[in-house]
Scaffold this active site. Sequence first.
Site, PDB file in Angstrom:
ATOM      1  N   SER A 164       0.833  -1.191   0.000  1.00 52.07           N
ATOM      2  CA  SER A 164       0.000   0.000   0.000  1.00 52.07           C
ATOM      3  C   SER A 164       0.882   1.261   0.000  1.00 52.07           C
ATOM      4  O   SER A 164       1.712   1.422  -0.881  1.00 52.07           O
ATOM      5  CB  SER A 164      -0.934  -0.054   1.210  1.00 52.07           C
ATOM      6  OG  SER A 164      -1.968   0.860   1.081  1.00 52.07           O
ATOM      7  N   ASP A 335      -8.598  -6.515  -4.742  1.00 54.19           N
ATOM      8  CA  ASP A 335      -8.205  -5.196  -4.225  1.00 54.19           C
ATOM      9  C   ASP A 335      -8.783  -4.123  -5.145  1.00 54.19           C
ATOM     10  O   ASP A 335      -8.366  -3.999  -6.291  1.00 54.19           O
ATOM     11  CB  ASP A 335      -6.667  -5.121  -4.188  1.00 54.19           C
ATOM     12  CG  ASP A 335      -6.153  -3.830  -3.558  1.00 54.19           C
ATOM     13  OD1 ASP A 335      -6.947  -2.889  -3.356  1.00 54.19           O
ATOM     14  OD2 ASP A 335      -4.942  -3.767  -3.273  1.00 54.19           O
ATOM     15  N   HIS A 368      -7.883  -5.378  -0.359  1.00 55.74           N
ATOM     16  CA  HIS A 368      -6.592  -4.698  -0.220  1.00 55.74           C
ATOM     17  C   HIS A 368      -5.794  -5.219   0.978  1.00 55.74           C
ATOM     18  O   HIS A 368      -4.580  -5.375   0.918  1.00 55.74           O
ATOM     19  CB  HIS A 368      -6.843  -3.192  -0.074  1.00 55.74           C
ATOM     20  CG  HIS A 368      -5.614  -2.368   0.072  1.00 55.74           C
ATOM     21  ND1 HIS A 368      -4.660  -2.292  -0.921  1.00 55.74           N
ATOM     22  CD2 HIS A 368      -5.161  -1.598   1.090  1.00 55.74           C
ATOM     23  CE1 HIS A 368      -3.688  -1.485  -0.514  1.00 55.74           C
ATOM     24  NE2 HIS A 368      -3.961  -1.067   0.707  1.00 55.74           N
TER      25      HIS A 368
END
Lengths: 404, 207
Positions: A164, A335, A368
């Site tokens: 991320s 995601d 995610h």
Amino acid sequence: MPPSDTPAAPARPIDTAALPGHRAHLGAGAPLRLDCGADLGPFTIAYQTYGALNADRTNAVLVCHALTGDHYVLDRHPVTGKDGWWERMVGPGRPVDTDRYFVICSNIIGGCMGSAGPLEPDPATGEPYGLNFPVITIPDMVRAQKMLIEHLGIKQLFCVIGGSMGGMQVLEWATAYPESVFSAIPIATASRHSAQNIAFHEVGRQAIMADPDWAGGTYHRQGTRPHRGLAVARMAAHITYLSEPALHRKFGRNLQNRERVTYGFDADFQVESYLRHQGISFVERFDANSYLYITRAMDYFDLARDHGGTLSNAFRLPDGRGTPVRFCVVSFSSDWLFPTAESRAVVHALNAVAANVSFVEVQTDKGHDAFLLDEPEFYQVVHGFIEGCARHRGLIPRRSAQTT
Amino acid sequence: MTTAPAAQTIRIDLRLIADMVAPGARVLDVGCGDGTLLAHLTREKGVDGRGIELSMDGVSRCVKHGLSVIQGDAETDLKDYPPDAFDYVILSQTIQAMRDPRGVLNTMVRIGRRAIVSLPNFGYLPIRLQLLFRGRMPVTERLGYQWWETPNIHFCTIADFVELCAQMGIVIEKTAIVDKAGRVTRRSPTGLANLLGEQGVFLLRRG
């Protein structure tokens, strides 16, 4: 919120001076010039290390944490008491094997767990920076980390890994300092923050700033904390970290401790109760102003723009050759915050300079957050990639002979 | 690379391909499967190898074994590479599954100084006989799919492939024709090779 779901008392500010871990004091001689034009220095970075640096100083791995993460990768968290956030990835015998590698994780600048940020005292006034802290960017965070790595006497990192926002830092490391990175593992990330992602961040920031306790960012002066706004920001963000199938599997439309709906605004549904819990536990360990600064840094990230609008240029050396860094790009099929297409764009840019790159889209419905969860395929891929890199780097698994 | 097969057990066409690759070269294996050829080339020839593979299963097996492989579609992901990015671009037993074999061939000889293609020969005598006497789409050991499930949508014969290369201005530098028993015949790709060769391996370069 009903009384039962409100925190008993507003969480007390974190006493960062008392936190466990190491601290580096940097930028005393030459300050860090930030993208916004301001200078930061002297400043502090809080960090943790695991394992031992070898005699050649070639086995250092930098772990980059995500938006609301910190440097407690393996330790019990000093505020929440929970296990380290990436114990599936880092540790003895794990893909990032602390028996073989020297693992470093720093709390990013702008954070609230001991690194320079809005919660820390401004050396000029002795008062917390608050909104006087300069606006920072992902490249600024990485520049500060570079100073820390040099401070530790390391010229080249064997690997930089992160998911991320951590993945954005990995991309920034590999493009800003290709000679200082042997291998890079950007996970569930993108070369730029999309309009949709910026939109979600704006919702979170507006929630914080709409909380009267935020007080224009000066809540530290009046002894309040905008925990309601911060909790709402976290709740909105948390939805984006999951996937519809995962939410449905976990909660469906199940009711929370009741037989039927109450025709009111209590947390009737389990999913509501879960989100409220996420929001409340978050405010214990995080600072609202930090949240504003860090989300802004992600919004500003755009690697192509920083390289003349062409992403592949980011992976070119000044002499025109492709980057020597070995990449392993990983995405997760469900995601929707950083969809696979974003990772594929990075892979295509790396192909355009014929870089050495591996890419896997892991099939999962966990969204995610999958990079933090139990996904055996994911860890096996990273393990194999790092092993292959270790062979190329000449890191032979002879522990006793190698470590200092 | 503990699970990679030993050198002598790899498929005959893969061994022939490996024989055409110079030691230490930069190699891209398109449709690299589980990485058998890449692992062999890395171990035996010290090549700097990369791969592209469609299936996640294949890709993750490759990466788990330390090979550099990306998950992707050759027909969309090859176009990003600059000219002469590799010394060899390899396509083994896959050209018949491509939507646009011409496009892929063009790209291969652009991004590689050499391309190596191995293909099953649809003009092989037993295949012709199956169609002739049974009137059914041939299913052989090598082409083991029924017509409705096969990923192979663009079959060709050795003669067809040689003709296409000539049309596209691609030079065939070397050919190896393999018969049923896995013996390499010295035949030129024209003539009887098209009848008696079960598969062909071609070393190509742009003209």
